[in-house]
Write a protein that holds these residues in place. Structure first.
Motif, PDB file in Angstrom:
ATOM      1  N   MET A  53      46.154 -18.719  43.733  1.00  0.00           N
ATOM      2  CA  MET A  53      45.220 -18.895  42.618  1.00  0.00           C
ATOM      3  C   MET A  53      44.650 -17.543  42.187  1.00  0.00           C
ATOM      4  SD  MET A  53      41.722 -21.124  42.561  1.00  0.00           S
ATOM      5  CE  MET A  53      41.019 -19.984  43.739  1.00  0.00           C
ATOM      6  N   GLN A  54      44.299 -16.700  43.148  1.00  0.00           N
ATOM      7  CA  GLN A  54      43.767 -15.382  42.805  1.00  0.00           C
ATOM      8  C   GLN A  54      44.825 -14.520  42.097  1.00  0.00           C
ATOM      9  OE1 GLN A  54      42.447 -13.961  46.536  1.00  0.00           O
ATOM     10  NE2 GLN A  54      40.568 -15.234  46.589  1.00  0.00           N
ATOM     11  N   THR A  55      46.102 -14.678  42.452  1.00  0.00           N
ATOM     12  CA  THR A  55      47.184 -13.908  41.798  1.00  0.00           C
ATOM     13  C   THR A  55      47.278 -14.286  40.332  1.00  0.00           C
ATOM     14  OG1 THR A  55      48.415 -13.789  43.873  1.00  0.00           O
ATOM     15  CG2 THR A  55      49.648 -13.416  41.833  1.00  0.00           C
ATOM     16  N   TYR A  56      47.259 -15.566  40.024  1.00  0.00           N
ATOM     17  CA  TYR A  56      47.334 -15.989  38.625  1.00  0.00           C
ATOM     18  C   TYR A  56      46.079 -15.581  37.869  1.00  0.00           C
ATOM     19  CZ  TYR A  56      51.512 -18.724  39.580  1.00  0.00           C
ATOM     20  OH  TYR A  56      52.761 -19.105  39.912  1.00  0.00           O
ATOM     21  N   ARG A  57      44.912 -15.628  38.540  1.00  0.00           N
ATOM     22  CA  ARG A  57      43.682 -15.230  37.869  1.00  0.00           C
ATOM     23  C   ARG A  57      43.736 -13.736  37.538  1.00  0.00           C
ATOM     24  NH1 ARG A  57      38.587 -16.867  41.091  1.00  0.00           N
ATOM     25  NH2 ARG A  57      39.463 -18.909  40.523  1.00  0.00           N
ATOM     26  N   LEU A  58      44.266 -12.934  38.478  1.00  0.00           N
ATOM     27  CA  LEU A  58      44.399 -11.495  38.239  1.00  0.00           C
ATOM     28  C   LEU A  58      45.373 -11.227  37.105  1.00  0.00           C
ATOM     29  CD1 LEU A  58      43.660  -8.634  39.122  1.00  0.00           C
ATOM     30  CD2 LEU A  58      45.511  -8.750  40.798  1.00  0.00           C
ATOM     31  N   ALA A  59      46.430 -11.991  37.054  1.00  0.00           N
ATOM     32  CA  ALA A  59      47.424 -11.801  35.993  1.00  0.00           C
ATOM     33  C   ALA A  59      46.817 -12.108  34.644  1.00  0.00           C
ATOM     34  CB  ALA A  59      48.638 -12.698  36.257  1.00  0.00           C
ATOM     35  N   LEU A  60      45.967 -13.071  34.527  1.00  0.00           N
ATOM     36  CA  LEU A  60      45.344 -13.402  33.236  1.00  0.00           C
ATOM     37  C   LEU A  60      44.379 -12.318  32.792  1.00  0.00           C
ATOM     38  CD1 LEU A  60      44.600 -17.207  33.773  1.00  0.00           C
ATOM     39  CD2 LEU A  60      46.358 -16.192  32.322  1.00  0.00           C
ATOM     40  N   THR A  61      43.708 -11.622  33.727  1.00  0.00           N
ATOM     41  CA  THR A  61      42.752 -10.578  33.331  1.00  0.00           C
ATOM     42  C   THR A  61      43.440  -9.301  32.903  1.00  0.00           C
ATOM     43  OG1 THR A  61      42.579  -9.853  35.615  1.00  0.00           O
ATOM     44  CG2 THR A  61      41.003 -11.516  34.888  1.00  0.00           C
ATOM     45  N   LEU A  62      44.739  -9.150  33.227  1.00  0.00           N
ATOM     46  CA  LEU A  62      45.444  -7.909  32.883  1.00  0.00           C
ATOM     47  C   LEU A  62      45.668  -7.790  31.392  1.00  0.00           C
ATOM     48  CD1 LEU A  62      48.088  -7.734  35.773  1.00  0.00           C
ATOM     49  CD2 LEU A  62      45.975  -6.430  35.538  1.00  0.00           C
ATOM     50  N   SER A  63      45.680  -8.877  30.672  1.00  0.00           N
ATOM     51  CA  SER A  63      45.941  -8.820  29.226  1.00  0.00           C
ATOM     52  C   SER A  63      44.713  -8.379  28.433  1.00  0.00           C
ATOM     53  CB  SER A  63      46.384 -10.211  28.735  1.00  0.00           C
ATOM     54  OG  SER A  63      45.356 -11.156  29.001  1.00  0.00           O
ATOM     55  N   ASP A  64      43.583  -8.314  29.048  1.00  0.00           N
ATOM     56  CA  ASP A  64      42.353  -7.929  28.354  1.00  0.00           C
ATOM     57  C   ASP A  64      41.817  -6.665  29.016  1.00  0.00           C
ATOM     58  OD1 ASP A  64      40.023  -7.710  26.986  1.00  0.00           O
ATOM     59  OD2 ASP A  64      39.216  -9.690  27.557  1.00  0.00           O
ATOM     60  N   ARG A  72      39.035  -5.893  39.456  1.00  0.00           N
ATOM     61  CA  ARG A  72      38.664  -5.309  40.738  1.00  0.00           C
ATOM     62  C   ARG A  72      38.144  -6.371  41.717  1.00  0.00           C
ATOM     63  NH1 ARG A  72      36.691  -1.305  37.283  1.00  0.00           N
ATOM     64  NH2 ARG A  72      34.567  -2.138  37.463  1.00  0.00           N
ATOM     65  N   ALA A  73      37.349  -7.331  41.199  1.00  0.00           N
ATOM     66  CA  ALA A  73      36.825  -8.388  42.087  1.00  0.00           C
ATOM     67  C   ALA A  73      37.947  -9.267  42.611  1.00  0.00           C
ATOM     68  CB  ALA A  73      35.812  -9.248  41.323  1.00  0.00           C
ATOM     69  N   ALA A 115      51.962  -2.648  47.207  1.00  0.00           N
ATOM     70  CA  ALA A 115      52.773  -1.972  46.196  1.00  0.00           C
ATOM     71  C   ALA A 115      52.305  -2.325  44.792  1.00  0.00           C
ATOM     72  CB  ALA A 115      54.254  -2.342  46.373  1.00  0.00           C
ATOM     73  N   LEU A 116      51.908  -3.537  44.564  1.00  0.00           N
ATOM     74  CA  LEU A 116      51.518  -3.980  43.228  1.00  0.00           C
ATOM     75  C   LEU A 116      50.044  -3.706  42.930  1.00  0.00           C
ATOM     76  CD1 LEU A 116      53.271  -7.481  43.107  1.00  0.00           C
ATOM     77  CD2 LEU A 116      54.013  -5.374  41.973  1.00  0.00           C
ATOM     78  N   ARG A 117      49.211  -3.479  43.914  1.00  0.00           N
ATOM     79  CA  ARG A 117      47.774  -3.406  43.688  1.00  0.00           C
ATOM     80  C   ARG A 117      47.384  -2.261  42.765  1.00  0.00           C
ATOM     81  NH1 ARG A 117      42.788  -1.676  45.366  1.00  0.00           N
ATOM     82  NH2 ARG A 117      41.259  -3.293  45.873  1.00  0.00           N
ATOM     83  N   PRO A 118      47.928  -0.988  42.928  1.00  0.00           N
ATOM     84  CA  PRO A 118      47.503   0.098  42.029  1.00  0.00           C
ATOM     85  C   PRO A 118      47.846  -0.190  40.572  1.00  0.00           C
ATOM     86  CG  PRO A 118      48.512   0.974  44.004  1.00  0.00           C
ATOM     87  CD  PRO A 118      48.781  -0.491  44.025  1.00  0.00           C
ATOM     88  N   ALA A 119      49.042  -0.754  40.355  1.00  0.00           N
ATOM     89  CA  ALA A 119      49.441  -0.999  38.963  1.00  0.00           C
ATOM     90  C   ALA A 119      48.643  -2.134  38.358  1.00  0.00           C
ATOM     91  CB  ALA A 119      50.944  -1.316  38.906  1.00  0.00           C
ATOM     92  N   TRP A 120      48.330  -3.116  39.136  1.00  0.00           N
ATOM     93  CA  TRP A 120      47.623  -4.274  38.573  1.00  0.00           C
ATOM     94  C   TRP A 120      46.123  -4.015  38.396  1.00  0.00           C
ATOM     95  CZ3 TRP A 120      49.664  -9.398  41.085  1.00  0.00           C
ATOM     96  CH2 TRP A 120      51.011  -9.577  40.775  1.00  0.00           C
ATOM     97  N   THR A 121      45.628  -3.030  39.111  1.00  0.00           N
ATOM     98  CA  THR A 121      44.193  -2.765  38.965  1.00  0.00           C
ATOM     99  C   THR A 121      43.894  -1.650  37.976  1.00  0.00           C
ATOM    100  OG1 THR A 121      44.311  -1.262  40.866  1.00  0.00           O
ATOM    101  CG2 THR A 121      43.665  -3.550  41.293  1.00  0.00           C
ATOM    102  N   SER A 122      44.962  -0.932  37.424  1.00  0.00           N
ATOM    103  CA  SER A 122      44.740   0.119  36.430  1.00  0.00           C
ATOM    104  C   SER A 122      44.358  -0.527  35.098  1.00  0.00           C
ATOM    105  CB  SER A 122      45.986   0.998  36.272  1.00  0.00           C
ATOM    106  OG  SER A 122      47.051   0.211  35.748  1.00  0.00           O
TER     107      SER A 122
END
Length: 636
Positions: A53-64, A72-73, A115-122
């Protein structure tokens, strides 16, 4: 080493109990541990699902671009979930059921996340959807490995539960079998042997070869049975004989003690006879009892008390002439007799009421027959010597108590006679007042003679003559009243003497009538009755002007003495004071013995005075009659 089969019973039961307890505790501990593992694995599955659930929530925030804080949270929450899965959380509990596969899948998930955390949190991250799905697939494989492990633990838990059920069933069966084999079966054998002993089969034995406690108990039982068998063979007859004798003696002593205790407490003849009849009927188990009393002449037997007899029979046999039937035997033939009641003429009255046997026991004291005890039975029975002696002993106790009551009555009579003698002396001394009056009249006579006053002399002489006559009559009457002695056997003799003296003094014809037969009156009662009758006769002589007097004595069912004259009578309400004084004196004497005085009088038709005595006024009194005292010199 001793074989378990030869262990004591307590050791066998303890060994079985400890074995099943250890197995049960181990199974329960294993069940708890597996349940703990399943609970922790389930929490790990939930945590891994939260990572999806947190992965999908993070993916939705990347578009904004403006959702950097949320990214970050979410990333930090993902880090925390991975750390909890790695280290576990005993407080929840939460821990991964680790094995090689789960460790490998967790390592893949964690390395891929790093591996994915730096790219997804930029701020400019735009991860393709394929990367998100690939990461989620790795999480799903990790969850699948956990669920596979949990499925295996669930199987183990079910197996352990089935093992516990089987263990419970097995332990129950084993305990039942062991209880039957080691406890119930030996106990049943022992119970069967005890039952045989109870049925007087002293040859009963049990198997005592077992090395446990039941073997020891069986050996002790066999020893006891052998000892009892030896004793029973030798002492059975003696014990039975001794027991029978002791029981007979015990019953006899108990009966004598009860009767003696009651007799010693009885204060009156009525109480004594009634209570004795009840006691002897209960002891003899008789259908009816009659206690009879015989006078000094042994002419008749009067019934003192009865228990269990029909009312018609008691009424018919209140007074039985001596020798008239089997009841009331003559004094010279008095003995204990067992009389069968068949078709004998004398027994028709009892036989018609269903009685078939009579036991007659005389009441004897100092070779003198005082009465008789009659026991009636509807079913004939054997009366042995022991039983006869028991009834004779009770009759002897009854006779002694009757004698003691007679003695007490005599003592009371003596005391009353002494008191009356003292009163007679005191009343005799009181005549001095009358003599003083006569002395004054003599002085007046001398004075009249000195003056030659013949009229006064004649009047004074008349007063002297009247005073002397009155004083003489008073002295005679007082001495007669207080010195009269009662008859020891019957009051009729004393009444007859009193009427003869009255007829001689007054010239009035007097007669005495008696109705029925009853027990003699107590001596003190006789004295009071005589005084009441004498007071009534004195009133008749002074006031009635009668030509005939009759005294009627009714003895049954209750004593009643009536004095009737054919004089002038009077109106009771308008009677003279001296008449009231005489009636008051009679009533006071009657109250002393619990009696009542009734007076009926009609002007011109005479007067009747009745003295009604209470039902318990009768008492035994068997002394010989004493002669009346002669008149004292002062009364001549």
């Amino acid at each position: 080493m001793m074989s378990p089969l030869r262990w004591p019973l307590a050791t066998k039961l303890h060994a079985l109990g400890v074995t099943f307890l250890v197995l049960a505790m181990g199974s329960i501990a294993l069940t708890l541990w597996v349940s703990w593992q399943l609970e922790g694995g389930a929490a790990a599955v939930n945590e891994a699902g939260r990572m999806r659930m947190q992965t999908y929530r993070l993916a939705l925030t990347l578009s904004d671009p403006q959702e950097a804080a949320k990214r970050r949270a979410a990333a930090e929450a993902m880090d925390a979930s991975l750390e909890r899965l790695r280290a576990g959380d005993p407080s929840r509990p939460l821990f991964v059921p680790w094995n090689a596969d789960t460790r490998e899948r967790f390592a893949e998930v964690r390395s891929r996340w790093h591996a994915l955390r730096p790219a997804w949190t930029s701020e400019q991250a735009r991860p393709p959807l394929e990367e998100v799905d690939a990461f989620v697939s790795r999480i799903d494989r990790f969850v699948g490995e956990i669920e596979q492990q949990l499925s295996e633990w669930t199987g183990v838990l079910r197996a352990v539960q089935l093992t516990l059920v089987a263990l419970a069933i097995a332990s129950t069966v084993v305990f039942f079998y062991a209880g039957h084999l080691f406890v119930l079966e030996p106990l049943q054998r022992l119970q069967r042997a005890v039952a045989r002993i109870r049925d007087d089969d002293f040859s009963a034995r049990v198997d005592d070869r077992s090395p446990d406690e039941f073997g020891q108990l069986g050996h002790a039982f066999n020893t006891m049975a052998s000892h009892l068998e030896a004793l029973y063979q030798q002492l059975e007859a003696k014990v039975a004989e001794k027991t029978e004798r002791l029981e007979v003696k015990r019953e006899r002593l108990a009966a004598l003690y009860e009767v003696s205790a009651f007799i010693g407490e009885a204060d009156t003849l009525t109480e004594l006879a009634d209570g004795f009849a009840r006691q002897v009927r209960r002891i003899a188990r008789a259908d009816g009892v009659a206690v009879r009393w015989s006078g000094a002449g042994n002419e008749r037997y009067l019934m003192l008390a009865a228990d269990g007899l029909p009312g018609a029979l008691k009424q018919r046999e209140q007074c039985v002439p001596t020798g008239d039937c089997h009841c009331g035997q003559p004094a010279l033939q008095a003995r204990t007799r067992v009389i069968p009641i068949a078709n004998a003429t004398q027994a028709d009255r009892c036989g018609a009421l269903g009685y078939r046997q009579l036991l007659s026991v005389p009441v004897v004291l100092h070779q003198k027959v005082l009465g008789e005890i009659d026991l009636f039975f509807k079913v004939p029975r054997e009366v042995g010597d022991e039983e006869r002696s028991l009834y004779e002993a009770m009759a002897s106790h009854l006779a002694s108590r009757m004698e003691s009551l007679r003695t007490a009555a005599l003592e009371k009579e003596t005391a009353v006679a002494e008191e009356r003698t003292l009163l007679a002396q005191e009343l005799h001394d009181s005549i001095a007042q009358s003599l003083a009056f006569l002395k004054i009249q003599v002085s007046l006579l001398k004075e009249a003679a000195r003056k030659q006053d013949h009229t006064r002399m004649e009047r004074t002489i008349g007063e002297l003559e009247a005073g002397v006559k009155e004083s003489y009559a008073d002295v005679r009457e007082l001495l007669l009243h207080f010195r009269t002695r009662a008859s020891s056997e019957d009051i009729l003799g004393a009444l007859r003497t009193t009427l003869q003296k009255f007829e001689h003094q007054s010239g009035v014809h007097a007669q005495l009538r008696s109705e029925g037969h009853g027990l003699p009156l107590a001596p003190d009662v006789q004295i009071q009755v005589l005084h009441v009758v004498q007071e009534a006769l004195s009133n008749i002589r002074k006031h009635a002007r009668a030509s005939e007097v009759s005294v009627t004595v009714q003895q049954a069912p209750q004593w009643c003495i009536s004095v009737h004259d054919n004089g002038r009578g009077f109106d009771i309400d308008a009677a003279r004071p001296e008449t009231h004084v005489g009636l008051r004196i009679m009533r006071e004497r009657a109250e002393r013995i619990g009696a009542q005085v009734h007076m009926v009088s009609t002007p011109g038709a005479g007067t009747t005075i009745s003295l009604v005595l209470p039902s318990d006024a009768a008492a035994l009194h068997t002394t010989e009659p004493e002669h009346e005292h002669a008149d004292s010199p002062a009364g001549r």
